[in-house]
Every structure is written in C-alpha cells, then in structure tokens.
Write a protein that holds these residues in place. Structure first.
Motif, PDB file in Angstrom:
ATOM      1  N   THR A  39      89.405  86.024  78.856  1.00 14.29           N
ATOM      2  CA  THR A  39      89.029  86.498  77.720  1.00 14.29           C
ATOM      3  C   THR A  39      89.955  87.338  76.559  1.00 14.29           C
ATOM      4  O   THR A  39      89.302  87.802  75.638  1.00 14.29           O
ATOM      5  N   PHE A  63      89.634  86.973  72.782  1.00 16.00           N
ATOM      6  CA  PHE A  63      88.249  87.587  72.166  1.00 16.00           C
ATOM      7  C   PHE A  63      88.656  88.913  71.800  1.00 16.00           C
ATOM      8  O   PHE A  63      87.936  89.374  70.862  1.00 16.00           O
ATOM      9  N   TYR A  64      89.809  89.458  72.323  1.00 15.67           N
ATOM     10  CA  TYR A  64      89.968  90.921  71.941  1.00 15.67           C
ATOM     11  C   TYR A  64      90.692  90.727  70.480  1.00 15.67           C
ATOM     12  O   TYR A  64      90.458  91.486  69.526  1.00 15.67           O
ATOM     13  N   GLY A 105      90.709  88.188  68.845  1.00 19.00           N
ATOM     14  CA  GLY A 105      89.775  87.626  67.724  1.00 19.00           C
ATOM     15  C   GLY A 105      88.983  88.749  66.875  1.00 19.00           C
ATOM     16  O   GLY A 105      88.739  88.518  65.803  1.00 19.00           O
ATOM     17  N   GLN A 106      88.524  89.700  67.457  1.00 21.36           N
ATOM     18  CA  GLN A 106      87.871  90.930  67.057  1.00 21.36           C
ATOM     19  C   GLN A 106      88.500  91.498  65.931  1.00 21.36           C
ATOM     20  O   GLN A 106      88.082  91.747  64.785  1.00 21.36           O
ATOM     21  N   SER A 164      90.392  81.931  69.167  1.00 19.68           N
ATOM     22  CA  SER A 164      89.995  83.215  68.436  1.00 19.68           C
ATOM     23  C   SER A 164      91.435  83.896  68.223  1.00 19.68           C
ATOM     24  O   SER A 164      91.032  84.878  67.504  1.00 19.68           O
ATOM     25  N   SER A 165      92.271  83.752  68.721  1.00 18.24           N
ATOM     26  CA  SER A 165      93.537  84.268  68.513  1.00 18.24           C
ATOM     27  C   SER A 165      94.448  83.549  67.346  1.00 18.24           C
ATOM     28  O   SER A 165      94.385  83.983  66.288  1.00 18.24           O
ATOM     29  N   ARG A 172      92.507  81.897  64.352  1.00 21.20           N
ATOM     30  CA  ARG A 172      92.148  82.780  63.432  1.00 21.20           C
ATOM     31  C   ARG A 172      93.292  83.249  62.654  1.00 21.20           C
ATOM     32  O   ARG A 172      93.250  83.619  61.529  1.00 21.20           O
ATOM     33  N   TRP A 224      83.735  88.838  75.363  1.00 20.63           N
ATOM     34  CA  TRP A 224      83.371  87.746  74.527  1.00 20.63           C
ATOM     35  C   TRP A 224      81.865  88.066  73.805  1.00 20.63           C
ATOM     36  O   TRP A 224      81.726  87.534  72.584  1.00 20.63           O
ATOM     37  N   ASP A 269      81.260  91.102  72.505  1.00 18.93           N
ATOM     38  CA  ASP A 269      81.836  91.731  71.308  1.00 18.93           C
ATOM     39  C   ASP A 269      82.040  90.794  69.985  1.00 18.93           C
ATOM     40  O   ASP A 269      81.708  90.541  69.037  1.00 18.93           O
ATOM     41  N   TYR A 270      82.953  89.805  70.736  1.00 19.57           N
ATOM     42  CA  TYR A 270      83.501  88.895  69.550  1.00 19.57           C
ATOM     43  C   TYR A 270      82.545  88.007  69.158  1.00 19.57           C
ATOM     44  O   TYR A 270      82.500  88.055  67.822  1.00 19.57           O
ATOM     45  N   GLU A 322      81.271  87.616  65.015  1.00 17.96           N
ATOM     46  CA  GLU A 322      81.449  86.375  64.689  1.00 17.96           C
ATOM     47  C   GLU A 322      80.075  85.840  63.780  1.00 17.96           C
ATOM     48  O   GLU A 322      79.975  85.321  62.791  1.00 17.96           O
TER      49      GLU A 322
END
Ligand code: GLY
Length: 420
Positions: free
Chosen positions: A66, A69-70, A72-73, A115-116, A119, A383, A385-386, A390
């Motif tokens: 995960t 996703f951190y 990614g946010q 996501s990292s 992005r 995820w 939160d991510y 999104e």
C-alpha cells in the motif's frame, strides 16, 4: 487555498453544489494529510490502516502493497491544489519506493508504482530529464511483475503472493502496469502476458449467468487455484482470502475487476475486456445498497448488520468513471457517472469523512481491509483514502478537459489494436 482546474465548463454534469463541496473536502483532506506527513515521513514505512483513529502499521506486513497510495495522495493534492509542498513530499515518498521495482515476492507492483512513479511522470514537465528515469523504473517494475508467471497451460497468469497455484482478482489492477509498460518500451511479451492474464482472470474469476461457476452475472470470485505442473495446469477450485467464501462476491474484488477490466479494454482494445467491465459494473449497480456503498462481501451472512467497505465504493466509483469515459456511447455510461457522483456524495458526508471527526487521522472512514482476520475494519485504509481523492479528481475532471483523462500513469495508452 486555491483550487485549480475546476469550474470552466458550464455544461458540467457535476452539480455545482457538489463541486463546491468537494473543493472544501479537498481542503480538509489537505490539512489532515499534512498532519499525517509530519508523523510518517519517507524514512519509515508508511502506515496501512487506522486503529481508533490513529494511523497504524502492522510490524510484519511483508507484502506491503500500500505505500504507493500514500505517495499517490500527495500527487493528487499537488495536481489539484498546485502546492509545491506536496510536490516535494510526493517525490520523496515515491523515491523511497525505488527498491521495490525488483521485488519478486509480491503481485502488487502496479499498486505500488502507478500511483507513485506513474503520477510523478504525469506531473513532470515535458523537458524534465527525470522522465527517462521514471519510465525506466516503471518498465523495470512491470517486467519483474510479468516474470511472476504460471504458464503451465495456455491460460497463463501472474500468480499471487501465495504461490504459483494462486490467481487473485486484485492482480487485474496490477496488470495495468504491464499494459502501460508495453506501450512505453517494455518487451512485447510483457503486454502479451497482460492480455493473457486478463483473459484467464475473466474466465475463472468473473461469473457469467448460465456457466459452470453459476450465480449472478458479473459477480467476482477472489481466488482461483490451479495445478502448477507443466501439461496439467488445470483449474482446481475457487478460494478466497479476504472474502466471506469462494462462492460469494468480495466487494473490493469486484471493484478491482471493474476498474481493471475498464483499463484493460482501454489499453488493449479487446472487446471481451470491455464486456467484462460492463458486467462487473452492472453487478455493482444492481446489487449495492441505495447509498452506493457495498457491504464488504455481497454474500456476507449478516447483511444488513455487516460492515460496509467504503474503499470498495471509492475504487468502484473511479472504475465507473473510467468506463464511462472510455465507452461514452454505452447504454450504461450515464448511470455509471450518476452512481460515481452518488458514491462521492455519500463518502464525502458526515458518516464517512474522517477530517470532520475529532481525533481521526484518516480521510475516508468505514473501510475494511481483512474482515476474516479483523484487520482494519471500520476505520480508514490507505488505498481507500487514495481512491477517494482519485474519485474527487475524476469528478472535478468533468468540469475541465485539462483534468480528463488522467495522464500516462493512470490512463490506458492503447496498444496495437487486435484484428477483428
Ligand atoms: N491486496 C489487495 C486488497 O486487499 O484488496
């Protein structure tokens, strides 16, 4: 705080009251994630779920699927709020994941890198020399992921972290990485495996009316088990890890399938994947309660007294938006968008929105990680939160062509079209 890239298009299908509300929600999320980022920096592993409102990381979480996703946010907040604070933090948090590109023990490299690094690439300037490094990293991760291959029959698949016998529906989200890499310099075999994996998953995990696996059209099984020996790699049985049973539909698995097949269609042009995505979408629309947030498993025995999984709703909302964007002429496209709007309305209300609650560190409450083991039930999950952010990004994108479609890390790049 200035929210950029919204509100230009007067014909937006997003009600303006909801657009305003989502803008306010973003500001609350921004403030909340800043507090989390002070405590959990890039020099330590990212937390995974909240316990009594506080971010928590299980010590022996070897799969560690995960942390992307951190990062990614932070990238989403940077994209929407144009605040350099987030660009710096997102780069740092993403760069910490670089060693994972060689991780051969998990099936989750798509979760970690799209996501990292995906992005990051989306937001890097066209002339930024870092772009080549970012592409190389994503292509390497995809190639490593593609080598996790059970090819005992011509129905090959990327096998799960349980071993070569195990096919998970979650991996449909991770093959996005292979599709992307295949269109950006990876060996063509990487793309071929993405297509074969998607076919095998559709055959064994996505149920059809009237076929052997029975039950409801578009319902999804979590895991299929196969023999592994060359020449006798046939299917043995269905199974599950996080769902209620092999024969029910684990809500997050359905959401992964819906999003993953929409992407697979966008990336490959194979009509069978589009059809599969629509079947999953229809199942979601027909079987989810009226507020559009599913119970953690559609077959959980205690419904309506079972927990909902808000993370599944957020993922499904993103998948529905992607499917509606990729297949705008489909009969369901408008109802997919309306459902995604309904999901965002519910999730950004008082019941689910973490930053509105005293002492809550997560953004989206009401997630479920692993109900059978009692992990992460009822609080925030990374995820969730991510994908909540999104979903807001995708919905605000209805207002502005600049925001839609998402860039290369998250949006399909069409491979060569198959012959009809
Ligand atoms: N491992 C992916 C999930 O829990 O959904």
């Amino acid at each position: 705080m200035v929210l950029v890239n919204t509100g230009k298009n007067q014909e937006s299908k997003l009600p303006s009251s909801l657009a305003d509300h989502l803008g306010e929600v973003l500001e609350l999320c921004d403030a909340s994630l800043r507090r989390t980022a002070e405590r959990w920096g890039a020099d330590e592993p990212a937390p995974i779920w909240t316990e009594a409102g506080k971010w928590y990381r299980q010590p022996d979480m070897w799969t560690d699927w995960t942390p992307g996703f951190y990062a990614g946010q932070m990238w989403v907040l940077h994209k929407l709020l144009k605040d350099d604070f987030w660009a710096a933090r997102a780069r740092e948090q993403s760069a910490a994941l670089l060693p994972r590109r060689h991780d051969r023990d998990v099936h989750d490299l798509g979760f970690i890198f799209l996501s990292s690094y995906g992005r990051w690439l989306d937001q890097a300037a066209e002339d930024d020399p870092i772009r080549k490094e970012l592409v190389d990293t994503i292509v390497t991760a995809a190639t490593v992921q593609s080598e996790r291959w059970n090819g005992a029959t011509d129905e090959g698949f990327i096998y799960s972290f349980n071993g070569p016998q195990s096919l998970f529906i979650d991996v449909m989200m991770n093959v996005r990485l292979l599709f992307w890499a295949a269109a950006n310099g990876a060996d063509p075999g990487v793309g071929e495996r993405a297509i074969e994996h998607s076919r095998t998953s559709a055959s064994y995990l996505v149920r059809c009316d009237g076929e052997g696996l029975g039950e409801t059209d578009g319902s999804v099984a979590h895991e299929a088990i196969f023999n592994t020996e060359e020449g006798r790699g046939e299917f043995r049985c269905l199974s599950t890890q996080q769902g209620y049973s092999p024969f029910t539909c684990w809500a997050r698995g359905l959401a992964w399938a819906l999003y993953g097949y929409a992407y697979a269609w966008g990336a490959s042009g194979h009509g069978e994947f589009l059809e599969t995505a629509h079947r999953c979408a229809r199942y979601y629309l027909l079987n989810t309660p009226g507020d559009c947030v599913p119970y953690w498993d559609y077959g959980a025995p205690g419904i309506p007294d079972e927990p909902r999984d808000s993370s599944a709703a957020a993922i499904a909302g993103c998948g529905l938006m992607l499917l509606a964007d990729l297949d705008p002429g489909a009969g369901g496209a408008e109802s997919y968008r309306r459902t995604a709007i309904e999901i965002a309305t519910t999730l950004s209300g008082d019941e689910y929105l973490g930053p509105k609650r005293e002492g809550e560190e997560g953004l989206l409450l009401g997630g479920v990680y692993h109900r059978p083991r009692g992990w992460g039930v009822g609080g925030a999950v990374m995820w969730g939160d991510y994908f909540f952010l999104e979903l807001i990004e995708r919905l605000l994108g209805l207002d502005d062509e600049d925001l839609r479609p998402l860039g290369p890390g998250e949006c399909p790049v069409r491979l060569e079209k198959p012959a009809d």
